[in-house]
Write an enzyme that holds these catalytic residues in place. Sequence first.
Site, short mmCIF file in Angstrom:
data_model
loop_
_atom_site.label_atom_id
_atom_site.label_comp_id
_atom_site.label_asym_id
_atom_site.label_seq_id
_atom_site.Cartn_x
_atom_site.Cartn_y
_atom_site.Cartn_z
N ASP A 14 -3.47 -64.25 -31.94
CA ASP A 14 -4.93 -64.33 -31.84
C ASP A 14 -5.43 -65.77 -31.85
O ASP A 14 -6.18 -66.20 -30.98
CB ASP A 14 -5.58 -63.53 -32.96
CG ASP A 14 -5.24 -62.05 -32.88
OD1 ASP A 14 -4.89 -61.59 -31.79
OD2 ASP A 14 -5.32 -61.37 -33.91
N ARG A 94 -7.66 -64.98 -47.96
CA ARG A 94 -8.76 -65.33 -47.04
C ARG A 94 -9.85 -66.20 -47.69
O ARG A 94 -10.33 -67.14 -47.06
CB ARG A 94 -9.38 -64.06 -46.45
CG ARG A 94 -8.43 -63.23 -45.58
CD ARG A 94 -7.60 -64.08 -44.66
NE ARG A 94 -6.83 -63.29 -43.70
CZ ARG A 94 -5.60 -63.59 -43.34
NH1 ARG A 94 -4.98 -64.64 -43.87
NH2 ARG A 94 -4.96 -62.86 -42.44
N ASP A 123 -10.65 -58.67 -42.61
CA ASP A 123 -10.61 -60.12 -42.74
C ASP A 123 -11.87 -60.80 -42.24
O ASP A 123 -12.28 -61.84 -42.76
CB ASP A 123 -9.38 -60.68 -42.01
CG ASP A 123 -8.11 -60.51 -42.82
OD1 ASP A 123 -8.21 -60.27 -44.03
OD2 ASP A 123 -7.01 -60.60 -42.23
#
Length: 404
Positions: A14, A94, A123
């Site tokens: 990604d 995160r 996320d």
Amino acid sequence: MAEKVVLAYSGGLDTSIIIPWLKETYRYEVIAVAVDLGQGEELAPLEEKALKSGASKVYILDKKREFVVDFIWPTLKAGAVYEGKYLLGTSFARPLIAKCLVEVAEKEGATAVAHGATGKGNDQVRFELAIKALKPELKVIAPWRVWSIRSREEAIDYAQARGIPVPVGKDRPYSMDRNLWHLSHEGADLEDPWNEPGEDLYFIITPPEKAPDKPTYVTVDFEKGVPVAVDGERLDPVSLVEKLNEVAAANGVGIVDIVENRLVGLKSRGVYECPGGTVLYTAHRELEHLTLDRMTMHFKEIVAAKYAELVYDGNWYSPLKKALDAFVDSTQETVTGTVRLKLYKGNCTPAGVRSPYSIYSEELVTFGAGGDYDHKDATGFINLFGLPLKVRAMMEARTGLRKG
């Protein structure tokens, strides 16, 4: 002069294609930030790869110690486990990554940050809630919510068309996230909960069937709820987790297979490898059984569930999380001692516990005579404790509510 955007960069599929996409779509100058949370060899090629993909600058920040001390230890002390299984390895990574993005954005004068989280996942919420809490004026760009790419296969095609190498293929299109605490696997054949994970899925843990035929014993020392030593050897926080990862993984310990409830309303199936974390949670819990009183322990179980939900939902920097940390820390004052564990073919079993703050009294609990305990006292206790039931039964008999 082009505006700057700071991208949370992992080198995975990604984020690899997000660099050219940001440049093509917004004409941004892209600054890639990779946060070292224990990914190991994955980090080696990132700088060269990011620059070749079009980034103007790359930061690789070693935050392993901060990750363990400020994120793993508080969650461990809380005993927080999401839905009884998930040890929150991605969830609490995160907010630390987001904190790093904000710090780099401030240093570089960037006006925006970007991440590679999908519009279906948790996320995106974790990144963006952290940024709102730390620097709300930053613009957030989430390409998966904007672009026309709709599958990992399409993303692979996009990368290949631009000559960007990616660490997955169409024959193994798993979404994986690795750090010092765990390795997660999602997607592909795992999306069907009926499919058992194949042995080739595991990167860290030896499949239990192939683990040694003899058990391994390990001891963990805690001070105020914080692990400080393994087998009597004091270790720094990062080395301690690495040591337990090695020992537990070799014995097949730490595989978690869960269909979990995502914050966005979907259920998802994930397979997690969390060897050292499984040992630490088991050990910490066992020590609390010895050192916490009944009321505190039972209330802490309620707090643990709420704490896990807050962390899972991305509310790391919330006022409630901060308040719960204060409660948890107060409970850990006496959580000091040593726990021995038996590791055998995927199982992690307590095999002994001791503490100078133990409130277990062998003298009182023994079936034989001894200690300051009078069996006759139990009669009055039971009479008073059972009085509401007795009064209720008397009313039912008097009014005819009782049948038979």
